[in-house]
Motif scaffolding. Structure first.
Motif, PDB file in Angstrom:
ATOM      1  N   PHE A 136       0.827  -1.204   0.000  1.00  0.00           N
ATOM      2  CA  PHE A 136       0.000   0.000   0.000  1.00  0.00           C
ATOM      3  C   PHE A 136       0.868   1.263   0.000  1.00  0.00           C
ATOM      4  O   PHE A 136       0.541   2.255  -0.664  1.00  0.00           O
ATOM      5  CB  PHE A 136      -0.922  -0.016   1.215  1.00  0.00           C
ATOM      6  N   ALA A 137       1.967   1.253   0.742  1.00  0.00           N
ATOM      7  CA  ALA A 137       2.846   2.419   0.807  1.00  0.00           C
ATOM      8  C   ALA A 137       3.340   2.821  -0.576  1.00  0.00           C
ATOM      9  O   ALA A 137       3.560   4.009  -0.843  1.00  0.00           O
ATOM     10  CB  ALA A 137       4.029   2.134   1.733  1.00  0.00           C
ATOM     11  N   ASN A 145      -5.905   7.230  -2.293  1.00  0.00           N
ATOM     12  CA  ASN A 145      -5.330   6.510  -1.159  1.00  0.00           C
ATOM     13  C   ASN A 145      -4.760   7.507  -0.149  1.00  0.00           C
ATOM     14  O   ASN A 145      -4.145   8.505  -0.542  1.00  0.00           O
ATOM     15  CB  ASN A 145      -4.209   5.576  -1.615  1.00  0.00           C
ATOM     16  N   ARG A 146      -4.924   7.221   1.120  1.00  0.00           N
ATOM     17  CA  ARG A 146      -4.359   8.114   2.136  1.00  0.00           C
ATOM     18  C   ARG A 146      -4.152   7.337   3.434  1.00  0.00           C
ATOM     19  O   ARG A 146      -4.903   6.422   3.748  1.00  0.00           O
ATOM     20  CB  ARG A 146      -5.263   9.321   2.375  1.00  0.00           C
ATOM     21  N   SER A 188      -2.418   4.523  13.559  1.00  0.00           N
ATOM     22  CA  SER A 188      -2.528   4.575  12.104  1.00  0.00           C
ATOM     23  C   SER A 188      -3.952   4.265  11.667  1.00  0.00           C
ATOM     24  O   SER A 188      -4.711   3.592  12.372  1.00  0.00           O
ATOM     25  CB  SER A 188      -1.563   3.573  11.447  1.00  0.00           C
ATOM     26  N   LEU A 189      -4.295   4.772  10.485  1.00  0.00           N
ATOM     27  CA  LEU A 189      -5.558   4.461   9.814  1.00  0.00           C
ATOM     28  C   LEU A 189      -5.338   4.753   8.335  1.00  0.00           C
ATOM     29  O   LEU A 189      -4.804   5.807   7.981  1.00  0.00           O
ATOM     30  CB  LEU A 189      -6.701   5.309  10.365  1.00  0.00           C
ATOM     31  N   ALA A 190      -5.729   3.832   7.472  1.00  0.00           N
ATOM     32  CA  ALA A 190      -5.539   4.011   6.035  1.00  0.00           C
ATOM     33  C   ALA A 190      -6.861   3.842   5.293  1.00  0.00           C
ATOM     34  O   ALA A 190      -7.717   3.053   5.687  1.00  0.00           O
ATOM     35  CB  ALA A 190      -4.516   3.009   5.500  1.00  0.00           C
ATOM     36  N   GLN A 238      -8.312   1.733  -3.958  1.00  0.00           N
ATOM     37  CA  GLN A 238      -8.122   0.874  -5.129  1.00  0.00           C
ATOM     38  C   GLN A 238      -8.375  -0.601  -4.848  1.00  0.00           C
ATOM     39  O   GLN A 238      -8.652  -1.374  -5.768  1.00  0.00           O
ATOM     40  CB  GLN A 238      -6.683   1.037  -5.649  1.00  0.00           C
ATOM     41  N   ASP A 239      -8.257  -0.995  -3.594  1.00  0.00           N
ATOM     42  CA  ASP A 239      -8.248  -2.414  -3.239  1.00  0.00           C
ATOM     43  C   ASP A 239      -9.536  -3.135  -3.617  1.00  0.00           C
ATOM     44  O   ASP A 239      -9.507  -4.253  -4.128  1.00  0.00           O
ATOM     45  CB  ASP A 239      -7.988  -2.541  -1.728  1.00  0.00           C
TER      46      ASP A 239
END
Length: 317
Positions: free
Chosen positions: A198-199, A207-208, A221-223, A227-228
């Motif tokens: 993901f990075a 994406n963020r 963290s939270l992402a 796209q997934d």
């Protein structure tokens, strides 16, 4: 908290007392006791300080503080002056000699920390700074019979890649789920692989990642992965906080920012997968508009758990 953890902290505390010099009759390369050194530092750190306030600050008996202050005044480190609004109140102030002594104490202490930190890597240094601050605050709260200060006071939330992000997100997940769900190496490896992949896609505007930072260390963290899942659905991933930050409001703030991002981006839905039994997290999900859509037993993570799928319908910004 386990007995071994308690014993470890007690052993470390005894070692700290010895290594910092508190077993010696004087402290910080001065001719003064530990309580006298702390008194000088407290007076230096306050615009005004009375002996009564010093009693509360140091947690010592009034008679002990009175004797100590008399010695420091006689030695030329402190002087007393009447409060301009109430002559009955005597304010403590440093003399010129006292300011010089305090400067030497600060230099001695800074050199101690810097010398010790040469034996630690950056991650360890950050962990020490965070942990000692939290533990000291908790000890003080116990003595004063009050609530410990919220750890969130110095926590900031940033977006985008930060050095060490992949490792820290993986570490926080592995530690939490090993303790709460019995997950092991396979789970940790899956998280590491997923975060690393993901990075490499963070440059995509859909994406963020949000990272909670404390003293330069990642503590949450939270992402949002746009796209997934495809089909204009966002995937909320890797939402985790260090133990010391849970219940502080930081997670709620990160979630609010993430949901606002999803609404602005025009996603139709946000999906997340989690495990049954994480009650505090579920309350936050539901408060943020998520609804439980599906759950089933799973064993692919190394132990039997009930997996849950939550879905939030986005609100156009």
């Amino acid at each position: 908290m386990t007995t071994s953890e308690v014993d470890s902290i007690r052993n470390a505390s005894r070692l700290l007392v010895r290594e910092l010099g508190f077993m010696q009759p004087t402290l910080a390369s001065t001719n003064y006791s530990a309580s006298a050194v702390h008194a000088l530092l407290e007076v230096d750190g306050s615009e005004t300080m009375t002996s009564a306030q010093l009693v509360q600050r140091l947690g010592l008996e009034k008679s002990s503080v009175s004797r100590m202050l008399a010695k420091l005044i006689t030695a030329g480190e402190l002087y007393e002056e009447a409060d301009s609004s109430d002559a009955r109140i005597k304010l403590l102030r440093l003399t010129g000699q006292g300011r010089t002594t305090v400067a030497h104490i600060h230099a001695f202490g800074q050199a101690q920390v810097q010398s010790a930190f040469k034996h630690l890597n950056r991650s360890q240094q950050q962990a020490v700074a965070q942990g000692l601050s939290a533990y000291a605050g908790a000890l003080q709260a116990h003595r004063l019979n009050s609530q410990a200060p919220e750890p969130s006071s110095a926590v900031t939330v940033t977006t985008g890649y930060q050095p060490g992000m992949v490792g820290r997100i993986t570490e926080m997940h592995a530690t939490f789920y090993a303790a709460n769900s019995g997950f092991g190496q396979f789970f940790e490896s899956q998280v590491a692989t997923g975060v690393a992949e993901f990075a490499g896609r963070l440059q995509e505007p859909c994406n963020r990642v949000w990272l909670a930072m404390l003293n330069g260390r990642i503590v949450g963290s939270l992402a949002i992965d746009g796209q997934d899942l495809g089909d204009n659905k966002a995937h909320l991933r890797w939402f985790v906080l260090d133990d010391g930050c849970r219940g502080s409001g930081i997670g709620r703030a990160m979630m609010a920012e993430a949901m606002a991002f999803c609404d602005r981006r025009g996603f139709a839905e946000v999906h997340l997968w989690t495990f049954k039994g994480l009650h505090a997290a579920r309350k936050l999900y539901e408060a943020s508009g998520f609804q439980l859509m599906h759950e089933e037993q799973g064993e692919q993570w190394g132990s039997t758990v009930t997996e849950q799928q939550f879905v939030r319908v986005c609100q156009p910004a």
